[in-house]
Design a protein around this motif. Structure first.
Motif, PDB file in Angstrom:
ATOM      1  N   GLN A 185       0.802  -1.219   0.000  1.00  0.00           N
ATOM      2  CA  GLN A 185       0.000   0.000   0.000  1.00  0.00           C
ATOM      3  C   GLN A 185       0.840   1.277   0.000  1.00  0.00           C
ATOM      4  O   GLN A 185       0.357   2.342  -0.390  1.00  0.00           O
ATOM      5  N   GLU A 186       2.111   1.182   0.383  1.00  0.00           N
ATOM      6  CA  GLU A 186       2.967   2.369   0.357  1.00  0.00           C
ATOM      7  C   GLU A 186       3.344   2.775  -1.068  1.00  0.00           C
ATOM      8  O   GLU A 186       3.832   3.883  -1.294  1.00  0.00           O
ATOM      9  N   LEU A 187       3.114   1.910  -2.047  1.00  0.00           N
ATOM     10  CA  LEU A 187       3.373   2.257  -3.439  1.00  0.00           C
ATOM     11  C   LEU A 187       2.233   3.073  -4.040  1.00  0.00           C
ATOM     12  O   LEU A 187       2.425   3.784  -5.038  1.00  0.00           O
ATOM     13  N   LEU A 188       1.040   2.979  -3.456  1.00  0.00           N
ATOM     14  CA  LEU A 188      -0.165   3.503  -4.089  1.00  0.00           C
ATOM     15  C   LEU A 188      -0.187   5.019  -4.293  1.00  0.00           C
ATOM     16  O   LEU A 188      -0.805   5.487  -5.259  1.00  0.00           O
ATOM     17  N   GLN A 208      -4.317  -7.316  -7.543  1.00  0.00           N
ATOM     18  CA  GLN A 208      -3.701  -6.816  -6.317  1.00  0.00           C
ATOM     19  C   GLN A 208      -4.199  -5.406  -6.008  1.00  0.00           C
ATOM     20  O   GLN A 208      -4.556  -5.093  -4.872  1.00  0.00           O
ATOM     21  N   LEU A 209      -4.266  -4.551  -7.026  1.00  0.00           N
ATOM     22  CA  LEU A 209      -4.709  -3.173  -6.823  1.00  0.00           C
ATOM     23  C   LEU A 209      -6.176  -3.108  -6.405  1.00  0.00           C
ATOM     24  O   LEU A 209      -6.576  -2.212  -5.661  1.00  0.00           O
ATOM     25  N   ALA A 210      -6.969  -4.076  -6.872  1.00  0.00           N
ATOM     26  CA  ALA A 210      -8.405  -4.061  -6.576  1.00  0.00           C
ATOM     27  C   ALA A 210      -8.700  -4.278  -5.092  1.00  0.00           C
ATOM     28  O   ALA A 210      -9.821  -4.035  -4.639  1.00  0.00           O
ATOM     29  N   SER A 214      -7.765   2.970  -2.526  1.00  0.00           N
ATOM     30  CA  SER A 214      -7.167   3.973  -3.406  1.00  0.00           C
ATOM     31  C   SER A 214      -6.387   3.280  -4.530  1.00  0.00           C
ATOM     32  O   SER A 214      -5.904   2.159  -4.367  1.00  0.00           O
ATOM     33  N   MET A 215      -6.279   3.970  -5.656  1.00  0.00           N
ATOM     34  CA  MET A 215      -5.571   3.447  -6.813  1.00  0.00           C
ATOM     35  C   MET A 215      -4.500   4.446  -7.247  1.00  0.00           C
ATOM     36  O   MET A 215      -4.741   5.658  -7.252  1.00  0.00           O
TER      37      MET A 215
END
Length: 294
Positions: A185-188, A208-210, A214-215
């Motif tokens: 989640q720190e990449l988002l 994974q993103l789903a 947040s996206m």
């Protein structure tokens, strides 16, 4: 019967009429008619109900199912004869992922030419979706690529597994963070540069993103090898395969996430019952080079 008669019969089936088959084969229609009549005489039964359209008789329908295999066997026997005489000529058409064209095929082609100098190779570089489509349209003899979602009419033999890697410039805030592996989640919050929707890893990354509310902003590039160039400028994060070379100043990020392995391997049509000797040898050389590299 001879190959011309079988080819005429197959072309009539494909084109739907004697006239269209004659035009495709550049024959007079009477030539096609005579070839079918000779074939029927040899077989001892009628293949078509005569009329404007090429309607198969019940016996013709049964025979039609075997013609493709007969023609393939005819070519296979001819190819084997050429191989024995060491007079092989022709062209092989191979579909490849970009990373294979760069890492495996130069060595494999060099070895293949040592054994079969008269066989030319035509390489089509693209993603798995494009390559599978070309293979289905019979524009390729075989391919080394990912496993397409739809394998109808195709056969896939896994040879290797690829990993997904997140990469960023060495001055990116996430590289400066320190500590252990980064929670996904720190990449988002950061924009990502990814392959297109038909890319090998796109489905895995999307799943994974789903899972998060947040996206990140996603910028797509249809050529994975170009992505590290975008990742060289902070704050972009490039999403690539582990085999993708990273330029100086771009480093992989250690990310804690549900990593997926992506199979890469040999993709062929299931209707290819008799592969040529040259094709079988090139596939064998590719496997030898690949496993030696591994």
């Amino acid at each position: 019967m001879d190959l011309k008669e079988l080819t005429a019969f197959q072309t009539i089936l494909q084109e739907g009429s004697f006239a269209k088959a004659a035009a495709k084969l550049n024959y007079a229609q009477s030539t096609i008619t005579n070839q079918i009549q000779r074939l029927e005489k040899e077989l001892g039964f009628q293949l078509f109900d005569r009329g404007w359209e090429a309607e198969l008789t019940p016996a013709g329908q049964i025979y039609a199912a075997e013609v493709e295999r007969l023609i393939q066997h005819w070519h296979y026997a001819s190819d084997q004869a050429k191989a024995i005489a060491r007079e092989e000529t022709g062209t092989l058409r191979i579909g490849l992922l970009e990373m294979l064209a760069r890492q495996i095929m130069p060595e494999a082609l060099w070895r293949f030419r040592e054994e079969k100098p008269q066989i030319a190779c035509h390489f089509v570089i693209g993603n798995t979706d494009l390559i599978a489509g070309e293979l289905r349209r019979k524009q390729l003899d075989f391919a080394i690529c990912g496993e397409p979602p739809d394998l109808s009419g195709l056969r896939f033999e896994p040879l290797h597994e690829e990993r997904i890697v997140f990469a960023a410039a060495k001055d990116h805030p996430l590289h400066q963070r320190g500590g252990g592996r980064l929670p996904f989640q720190e990449l988002l919050p950061y924009p990502m540069v990814v392959g297109g929707p038909t890319c090998l890893y796109y489905l895995h990354l999307s799943r994974q993103l789903a899972r998060f509310d947040s996206m990140p902003i996603l910028h797509s590039v249809n050529q994975i090898s170009a992505i590290p160039g975008f990742a060289a400028r902070s704050p972009f994060i490039g999403v690539v395969l582990a085999s993708t070379p990273l330029p100086d100043g771009v480093l992989p990020l250690a990310v804690d996430w549900e990593e997926h392995k992506i199979p890469i391997g040999l993709l062929e049509r299931r209707d290819t019952a008799y592969p040529s000797a040259a094709r079988k040898r090139l596939i064998g050389i590719i496997k030898e080079v690949w496993f030696n590299e591994a």
